[in-house]
Motif scaffolding. Structure first.
Motif, short mmCIF file in Angstrom:
data_model
loop_
_atom_site.label_atom_id
_atom_site.label_comp_id
_atom_site.label_asym_id
_atom_site.label_seq_id
_atom_site.Cartn_x
_atom_site.Cartn_y
_atom_site.Cartn_z
N GLU A 1 5.20 -21.14 -9.73
CA GLU A 1 5.24 -19.71 -10.05
C GLU A 1 5.19 -18.86 -8.79
OE1 GLU A 1 2.37 -16.38 -12.23
OE2 GLU A 1 2.04 -18.52 -12.62
N ARG A 2 4.30 -19.20 -7.87
CA ARG A 2 4.18 -18.44 -6.62
C ARG A 2 5.37 -18.70 -5.70
NH1 ARG A 2 -0.32 -19.14 -9.01
NH2 ARG A 2 -2.13 -17.77 -8.78
N CYS A 3 5.87 -19.94 -5.72
CA CYS A 3 7.04 -20.27 -4.90
C CYS A 3 8.24 -19.41 -5.32
CB CYS A 3 7.37 -21.75 -5.04
SG CYS A 3 8.75 -22.32 -4.02
N ARG A 4 8.43 -19.25 -6.61
CA ARG A 4 9.55 -18.43 -7.10
C ARG A 4 9.42 -16.98 -6.61
NH1 ARG A 4 9.45 -21.33 -12.86
NH2 ARG A 4 11.14 -22.83 -12.50
N LYS A 5 8.21 -16.45 -6.62
CA LYS A 5 8.01 -15.07 -6.16
C LYS A 5 8.31 -14.95 -4.66
CE LYS A 5 4.54 -13.94 -9.65
NZ LYS A 5 3.11 -13.65 -9.93
N ILE A 6 7.90 -15.94 -3.90
CA ILE A 6 8.17 -15.93 -2.46
C ILE A 6 9.67 -15.98 -2.20
CG2 ILE A 6 7.97 -17.31 -0.34
CD1 ILE A 6 5.14 -18.11 -1.39
N MET A 7 10.38 -16.82 -2.94
CA MET A 7 11.83 -16.93 -2.76
C MET A 7 12.55 -15.64 -3.17
SD MET A 7 12.42 -19.76 -1.35
CE MET A 7 11.20 -21.01 -0.93
N GLN A 8 12.03 -14.99 -4.20
CA GLN A 8 12.65 -13.73 -4.64
C GLN A 8 12.54 -12.65 -3.57
OE1 GLN A 8 10.63 -12.93 -8.33
NE2 GLN A 8 11.80 -14.47 -9.46
N ARG A 9 11.46 -12.72 -2.77
CA ARG A 9 11.29 -11.75 -1.69
C ARG A 9 12.16 -12.09 -0.48
NH1 ARG A 9 5.67 -12.28 -3.04
NH2 ARG A 9 5.28 -13.53 -1.16
N SER A 10 12.62 -13.35 -0.42
CA SER A 10 13.47 -13.78 0.69
C SER A 10 14.92 -13.74 0.24
CB SER A 10 13.08 -15.19 1.13
OG SER A 10 11.72 -15.24 1.48
N VAL A 11 15.46 -12.56 0.17
CA VAL A 11 16.77 -12.34 -0.44
C VAL A 11 17.85 -13.20 0.20
CG1 VAL A 11 18.55 -10.61 -0.95
CG2 VAL A 11 16.14 -9.99 -1.06
N HIS A 12 17.77 -13.37 1.53
CA HIS A 12 18.83 -14.09 2.24
C HIS A 12 18.80 -15.59 1.96
CE1 HIS A 12 15.37 -14.73 4.78
NE2 HIS A 12 16.04 -15.60 5.50
N THR A 13 17.69 -16.09 1.38
CA THR A 13 17.62 -17.53 1.15
C THR A 13 17.65 -17.91 -0.32
OG1 THR A 13 15.20 -17.52 1.07
CG2 THR A 13 16.23 -17.86 3.23
N CYS A 14 17.45 -16.94 -1.22
CA CYS A 14 17.26 -17.31 -2.63
C CYS A 14 18.53 -17.85 -3.28
CB CYS A 14 16.71 -16.13 -3.43
SG CYS A 14 17.80 -14.71 -3.54
N ALA A 15 19.68 -17.43 -2.80
CA ALA A 15 20.93 -17.95 -3.37
C ALA A 15 21.07 -19.41 -2.99
CB ALA A 15 22.11 -17.16 -2.83
N GLY A 16 21.40 -20.23 -3.98
CA GLY A 16 21.57 -21.64 -3.72
C GLY A 16 20.29 -22.44 -3.69
N VAL A 17 19.15 -21.82 -4.08
CA VAL A 17 17.87 -22.51 -4.15
C VAL A 17 17.43 -22.57 -5.61
CG1 VAL A 17 15.44 -22.50 -3.48
CG2 VAL A 17 17.19 -21.79 -1.83
#
Length: 242
Positions: A95-111
């Motif tokens: 759950e927390r990992c998903r929130k962190i990835m959502q804040r990292s816009v440049h990396t969330c695609a393809g993850v």
């Protein structure tokens, strides 16, 4: 970043360590103050991804926790059309990992982030797989089968990055490095009470092995080349090449 104070009060009964919501809240602080070289390993996972990610392949962060290695792989990605799969069996971590990835816009695609037992995850068409302080929490009887599955699901030239706490056959060396590790934790603000209670909590959960045991198992699982690329005290990271 919340500070780890989980073990700073005396406990009548110490439960086995688990990656629950309490740990997830302080995990970044906990691991940076507990694992020598943790940030250096993440930095080099980024560099190794630059070298080994193959176009159109899959990358896996198995036991991803809050996604530190996932972000490192994403930041190091030069190959085109790759997909990163981050997997952990702790719903609080995911759950927390998903929130962190959502804040990292440049990396969330393809993850893709999934909650699952890594022993049951299919590994396919992989060029980079990371087990960053994960295998030590898997029952010893299941470790070979997991590594064999990872190797079978890799492309030729693919790599596994395996980071672990380790023990040593030489009792003097083992005691020396364990003691230095405790000094490291004290230098980072942990009290003797915290060190002792966390050690008790991990005793039946984190089962370390020797470097030769890891090397021999990886070779038996099908990897052609295995060696240590990082070590600090009783923590190390290996690179296994298919």
């Amino acid at each position: 970043m919340s500070k780890d104070r989980i073990y700073n009060q005396s406990m009548a009964k110490i439960a086995d360590f688990s990656f629950d919501a309490q740990v997830a809240d302080v995990f970044t602080d906990m691991i940076e103050r507990s694992v020598p070289g943790y940030r250096a390993i993440l930095t080099m996972i980024e560099t190794l991804t630059e070298h080994y990610a193959q176009p159109g392949s899959n990358l896996y962060d198995l036991g991803c926790s809050l996604g530190g290695a996932t972000l490192a792989m994403a930041n190091g990605m030069n190959a085109e059309n790759c997909t990163i799969y981050a997997v952990d069996n702790s719903s609080a971590m995911v759950e927390r990992c998903r929130k962190i990835m959502q804040r990292s816009v440049h990396t969330c695609a393809g993850v893709h982030i999934d909650s699952a037992d890594i022993r049951e995850v299919e590994i396919a068409d992989a060029s980079v797989v990371v087990l960053n302080f994960t295998l030590q929490f898997i029952p010893q009887s299941d470790r070979f089968q997991l590594l064999e599955k990872i190797c079978a699901g890799m492309r030729p030239g693919g790599v596994l990055i395996l980071s672990e706490k380790v023990i040593f056959k030489d009792d003097h060396l083992d005691e020396l490095l364990a003691g230095i590790h405790h000094d490291f934790k004290r230098a980072h603000g942990y009290s003797d009470l915290e060190i002792s209670q966390k050690r008790s909590a991990l005793e039946n959960v984190l089962i370390p092995e020797t470097i030769p045991t890891h090397r021999e198992r990886l070779l038996s699982a099908g990897f052609s080349s295995v060696d240590v690329w990082f070590q600090c005290f009783n923590f190390m990271s290996m690179l296994a090449v298919k």
